[in-house]
Motif scaffolding. Structure first.
Motif, mmCIF file in Angstrom:
data_model
loop_
_atom_site.group_PDB
_atom_site.id
_atom_site.type_symbol
_atom_site.label_atom_id
_atom_site.label_comp_id
_atom_site.label_asym_id
_atom_site.label_seq_id
_atom_site.Cartn_x
_atom_site.Cartn_y
_atom_site.Cartn_z
ATOM 1 N N GLY A 1 0.870 -1.163 -0.107
ATOM 2 C CA GLY A 1 0.069 0.073 -0.235
ATOM 3 C C GLY A 1 1.098 1.355 -0.145
ATOM 4 O O GLY A 1 0.146 2.218 -0.194
ATOM 5 N N ALA A 2 2.090 1.230 0.034
ATOM 6 C CA ALA A 2 2.881 2.235 0.210
ATOM 7 C C ALA A 2 4.368 2.002 -0.545
ATOM 8 O O ALA A 2 4.782 0.804 -0.321
ATOM 9 C CB ALA A 2 3.152 2.877 1.411
ATOM 10 N N TYR A 3 5.306 2.881 -0.833
ATOM 11 C CA TYR A 3 6.466 2.709 -1.053
ATOM 12 C C TYR A 3 7.243 3.953 -1.125
ATOM 13 O O TYR A 3 6.861 4.987 -0.853
ATOM 14 C CB TYR A 3 6.533 2.345 -2.609
ATOM 15 C CG TYR A 3 6.088 3.402 -3.637
ATOM 16 C CD1 TYR A 3 6.787 4.385 -4.057
ATOM 17 C CD2 TYR A 3 4.813 3.205 -4.050
ATOM 18 C CE1 TYR A 3 6.455 5.249 -4.996
ATOM 19 C CE2 TYR A 3 4.347 4.154 -5.115
ATOM 20 C CZ TYR A 3 5.069 5.181 -5.505
ATOM 21 O OH TYR A 3 4.453 5.950 -6.368
ATOM 22 N N LEU A 4 8.602 3.685 -1.050
ATOM 23 C CA LEU A 4 9.601 5.078 -1.018
ATOM 24 C C LEU A 4 9.746 5.160 -2.265
ATOM 25 O O LEU A 4 10.581 4.311 -2.992
ATOM 26 C CB LEU A 4 10.761 4.749 0.121
ATOM 27 C CG LEU A 4 10.430 4.776 1.570
ATOM 28 C CD1 LEU A 4 11.523 4.481 2.124
ATOM 29 C CD2 LEU A 4 9.605 5.764 2.012
ATOM 30 N N GLU A 5 9.986 6.706 -2.856
ATOM 31 C CA GLU A 5 10.530 6.863 -4.030
ATOM 32 C C GLU A 5 11.590 7.710 -3.740
ATOM 33 O O GLU A 5 11.686 9.006 -3.210
ATOM 34 C CB GLU A 5 9.363 7.935 -4.604
ATOM 35 C CG GLU A 5 9.559 8.184 -6.172
ATOM 36 C CD GLU A 5 8.557 8.905 -7.031
ATOM 37 O OE1 GLU A 5 8.281 8.736 -8.002
ATOM 38 O OE2 GLU A 5 8.207 9.779 -6.172
ATOM 39 N N GLU A 6 12.780 7.254 -4.641
ATOM 40 C CA GLU A 6 14.029 7.982 -4.502
ATOM 41 C C GLU A 6 13.848 9.425 -5.279
ATOM 42 O O GLU A 6 13.475 9.337 -6.105
ATOM 43 C CB GLU A 6 14.951 7.136 -5.022
ATOM 44 C CG GLU A 6 16.475 7.688 -4.508
ATOM 45 C CD GLU A 6 17.529 6.778 -5.076
ATOM 46 O OE1 GLU A 6 18.701 6.898 -4.460
ATOM 47 O OE2 GLU A 6 17.375 5.670 -5.752
ATOM 48 N N LEU A 7 14.482 10.641 -4.500
ATOM 49 C CA LEU A 7 14.628 11.865 -5.385
ATOM 50 C C LEU A 7 15.861 12.219 -5.758
ATOM 51 O O LEU A 7 17.084 11.389 -5.489
ATOM 52 C CB LEU A 7 13.956 12.823 -4.157
ATOM 53 C CG LEU A 7 12.586 12.454 -3.743
ATOM 54 C CD1 LEU A 7 12.111 13.790 -2.789
ATOM 55 C CD2 LEU A 7 11.423 12.619 -5.131
ATOM 56 N N GLU A 8 15.921 13.198 -6.560
ATOM 57 C CA GLU A 8 17.398 13.503 -7.041
ATOM 58 C C GLU A 8 18.035 12.651 -7.769
ATOM 59 O O GLU A 8 19.332 12.542 -8.006
ATOM 60 C CB GLU A 8 18.265 13.936 -5.891
ATOM 61 C CG GLU A 8 17.461 14.899 -4.831
ATOM 62 C CD GLU A 8 18.578 15.376 -3.712
ATOM 63 O OE1 GLU A 8 19.569 14.453 -3.542
ATOM 64 O OE2 GLU A 8 18.106 15.934 -2.596
ATOM 65 N N TRP A 9 17.122 11.823 -8.847
ATOM 66 C CA TRP A 9 17.753 11.082 -9.605
ATOM 67 C C TRP A 9 16.929 11.243 -10.835
ATOM 68 O O TRP A 9 15.678 11.472 -10.938
ATOM 69 C CB TRP A 9 17.708 9.665 -9.051
ATOM 70 C CG TRP A 9 18.718 9.355 -8.274
ATOM 71 C CD1 TRP A 9 18.627 9.396 -6.879
ATOM 72 C CD2 TRP A 9 19.919 8.711 -8.558
ATOM 73 N NE1 TRP A 9 19.721 9.197 -6.318
ATOM 74 C CE2 TRP A 9 20.630 8.497 -7.363
ATOM 75 C CE3 TRP A 9 20.528 8.428 -9.609
ATOM 76 C CZ2 TRP A 9 21.843 8.047 -7.037
ATOM 77 C CZ3 TRP A 9 22.025 7.923 -9.681
ATOM 78 C CH2 TRP A 9 22.503 7.784 -8.356
#
Length: 422
Positions: free
Chosen positions: A314-322
């Motif tokens: 139901g959730a995830y972490l999305e990496e930023l600065e890429w």
């Protein structure tokens, strides 16, 4: 006993209020504050509104509870833990500090991530007896022992059984551990002896095959050797019989040639045997190095991890600065984040990230962020969070683990902010 955590600048502290201080414990408090007792967490006292609080620095340390949340105790881990407990008790006696004031709760036993040494909390007021604390520690360890490790099971249950006695006998426990260690040494010697016998057998078979091959070749060439030797002797005798110098030198040359041929053939066999031995040794070294390479963990920077489904995604972490951000699914009840590849779910191979930096737990349909005493800290929406405290996550929250930045996305609410899996 109330315990909480606080982050101050670049340091993390475990805070315990001193409202339960016993009268007459001034000496022990002074010994704690003025002497850095090896094995105890550094401590200082701060006063606020007339109350005293003990601040124990836990920067760069991980509690036993966090370290073995997803791991099992093997013999080595149990031995190191018990030896750490024994050593700190001996040091408390040296500094005339009361053993009963030592906390042995899994959340209060820490391991320094730098030197892997155990650090303990000593609080100068009565909270129970050391026997009770140690017994509760062994009860906590029993279900976490790796039952495929025979030595670990023997040690864990042996110490647990002894801890049930009314008086904690450290001498018996240490002797029990020494006995276990001696048995492991003897077992290791036996295994080494067996390996040496097998190795010797392989070498014997190798030399035996080589000797058989040599004998086979010699059996085929022996008529030639006989003819050459016979011819040489005949010529030599004939030259002597006739007293002719020409025949004499020819005979000598024949004998020397025969001896040289035999020596040359023997040298070729010897050299061939040495080359085979060297080749066998190099292949053995190559195989050992190949096993080390296969066992060595990869050093790639945090790749997307496919987690075992312990709850509905139901959730995830999305990496930023890429340019091409990676996404890490939060599918477990507990997701550990750090750079210790063998013991985390999301590996971030970045120098500023701690080995076990933080974790996200799922409870009753919500996710909570917890910092695990990381050295460089964790931020939630540009605010530093205190270690070991739970912070509820909401869709679109920005998480920063040291220098690694992520966006928390909750799929069920993603339409509100325009996020979602593609």
């Amino acid at each position: 006993m109330e315990i909480w955590y606080k982050r101050s600048m670049s340091e993390n502290y475990m805070v315990i209020p001193g409202t339960e201080l016993e009268t007459g414990e001034t000496y022990q408090i002074r010994m704690l504050l003025e002497n850095q007792v090896p094995g105890l967490l550094p401590c200082k006292i701060q006063k606020m509104n007339g109350d005293e609080f003990f601040y124990y620095e836990v920067t760069g340390c991980q509690s036993l509870q966090n370290l073995f949340e997803k791991r099992k105790f093997g013999y080595k881990e149990l031995e190191e833990l018990f030896l750490g407990v024994f050593r700190i008790m001996e040091r408390l006696d040296e500094y005339l500090l009361n053993r009963d004031f030592l906390l042995l709760q899994p959340s209060c036993i820490f391991r320094n991530q730098g030197d892997n040494g155990y650090c303990f909390v000593w609080i100068p007021f009565a909270h129970g007896s050391i026997e009770m604390e140690f017994r509760q520690l062994t009860e906590y360890l029993l279900p976490k022992i790796d039952h495929t490790d025979k030595q670990a099971v023997t040690l864990g249950y042996g110490v647990y059984k002894e801890s049930m006695e009314s008086n904690l006998k450290m001498d018996f426990l240490k002797s029990h551990m020494n006995t276990q260690k001696e048995e492991r040494v003897e077992e290791g010697k036996y295994q080494n002896a067996q390996e040496e016998l097998e190795r010797q057998k392989i070498l014997d078979d190798f030399y035996k095959e080589d000797e058989e091959e040599t004998e086979s070749i010699l059996r085929k060439l022996w008529p030639v050797f006989v003819i050459l030797i016979g011819a040489g002797i005949f010529l030599f005798v004939r030259s002597l019989w006739r007293y002719g110098s020409v025949y004499l030198w020819v005979g000598i040359a024949g004998i020397v040639g025969s001896i040289g041929s035999i020596g040359g053939i023997g040298y070729l066999f010897w050299k061939r045997k040495q080359e085979k031995v060297q080749t066998l040794s190099e292949e053995s070294v190559y195989e050992e190095r190949e096993e080390e390479v296969l066992q060595k963990p990869e050093q790639e920077i945090g790749t997307t991890v496919l987690l075992q489904k312990n709850r509905m995604p139901g959730a995830y972490l999305e990496e930023l600065e890429w340019e091409s951000p990676r996404r890490f699914a939060l599918e477990k009840e507990v997701t550990i984040i750090g750079k210790w590849r063998e013991n985390v779910d999301i590996c971030l191979d970045v120098p500023t990230v701690s080995r076990m930096h933080g974790k996200i737990i799922h409870r009753k349909g919500k996710d909570y962020l917890i910092d695990l005493n990381s050295r460089n800290g964790t931020m939630l929406n540009e605010i530093w969070i205190n270690p070991e405290e739970e912070y509820e996550l909401k869709n679109g929250d920005i998480l920063v683990f040291a220098q690694k930045k992520f966006r928390y996305v909750c799929i069920k609410d993603s339409r509100e902010l325009g996020y979602g899996l593609q």
